[in-house]
Design an enzyme around this catalytic site. Sequence first.
Site, PDB file in Angstrom:
ATOM      1  N   GLN A   4      38.623  36.323  38.825  1.00  0.00           N
ATOM      2  CA  GLN A   4      38.475  36.196  40.272  1.00  0.00           C
ATOM      3  C   GLN A   4      37.326  35.241  40.626  1.00  0.00           C
ATOM      4  O   GLN A   4      36.216  35.384  40.119  1.00  0.00           O
ATOM      5  CB  GLN A   4      38.228  37.590  40.887  1.00  0.00           C
ATOM      6  N   ASP A  52      47.122  32.306  37.592  1.00  0.00           N
ATOM      7  CA  ASP A  52      46.577  31.760  38.843  1.00  0.00           C
ATOM      8  C   ASP A  52      46.935  30.280  38.980  1.00  0.00           C
ATOM      9  O   ASP A  52      46.755  29.681  40.035  1.00  0.00           O
ATOM     10  CB  ASP A  52      45.039  31.900  38.858  1.00  0.00           C
ATOM     11  N   LYS A  87      45.333  43.204  44.587  1.00  0.00           N
ATOM     12  CA  LYS A  87      46.197  42.703  43.508  1.00  0.00           C
ATOM     13  C   LYS A  87      46.617  43.861  42.590  1.00  0.00           C
ATOM     14  O   LYS A  87      47.772  43.942  42.176  1.00  0.00           O
ATOM     15  CB  LYS A  87      45.462  41.611  42.711  1.00  0.00           C
TER      16      LYS A  87
END
Length: 296
Positions: free
Chosen positions: A99, A122, A55
């Site tokens: 994450q 997200d 990412k």
Amino acid sequence: MSQDNLIDGKALSGIIREEIRVEAEKIKEERGRSPKLVAVIVGENPASQSYVRGKVRACDAAAFNSETIKLPDSTSEEALIEVVLKLNTDESVDGFIVQLPLPDHINSDNIIMAIDPKKDVDGFHPVNFGKMAQGLPAFLPATPFGIITMLERYGVETSGKQCVVLGRSNIVGTPISILMSRKAKVGNATVTLTHSRTKNLKEELRRADIIIAAIGIPNFVTEDMVKDGVVVIDVGINRVEDSSRKSGYKLVGDVDFEPVRNKASLITPVPGGVGPMTVCSLLWNTLLAAKGSIYK
Ligand code: NAD
């Protein structure tokens, strides 16, 4: 079926990332700074570390600013919430992700709930999820967003089609089933959401014009479970032993790729299918956050 039936997520994500880079340069000119994404990672999970590295690399290539906050495995839930609350109010940060998975002693629902929906790139916060379900502007969860982008760019007709989703996780199966049934350009499908308690799974799958597999079981969908001409989106990322490789493993999807490819009209490979599109969608959401397109 012809063998040029591959949906090349890697190539497509390269094209979209270039589009994002151009937009990011424009934002930098207008605002005097690039869009900024922060990734928070707790612990040493090797797969998570590798996802976060990917990412950050993508951010660099797209002319974004990025930062990784690495926290030890011993971080408490309260300490992680403190980090989240700081990021919520840091004006230099357009969007951030925590994450997953988190260590067992941290309740990930509490962490997601602490994220400001305006920075939730997200798309995991219930506010974004609810808005998505109602067809309102929202940050879409990155993997489902990547899947609908793929279907759109490959010109796959979804309206009126039978779509069978395999797996009902909050991050893939459930949201993609909502998106595929929404009244939208990619949508209007008749969706069946299947899971571990589904009976007659094979019959359900054999009716499908479009299969989206997200269960995390290597090569689960076999050629006898699909009909000719099916479109297959394989979300699974599974490590299986492979002594011929230096690493000792290779990555496979939830679909028995070669035999199913022979029957499919379109299919995504693993790796190089949905994975790169997920990263791309995260950047896209960060761009939308920087532009104030979803929330003012
Ligand atoms: P999960 O692991 O949280 O849940 C698995 C789901 O599969 C559950 O809903 C369960 O009911 C269903 N299931 C399990 N066994 C089944 C069976 N025998 N028959 C039918 N359904 C069954 O799901 P997840 O987090 O969405 O992950 C699924 C896979 O997708 C994993 O391999 C994961 O690594 C991968 N993944 C890939 C990306 C990407 O960017 N490519 C993103 C997220 C997840």
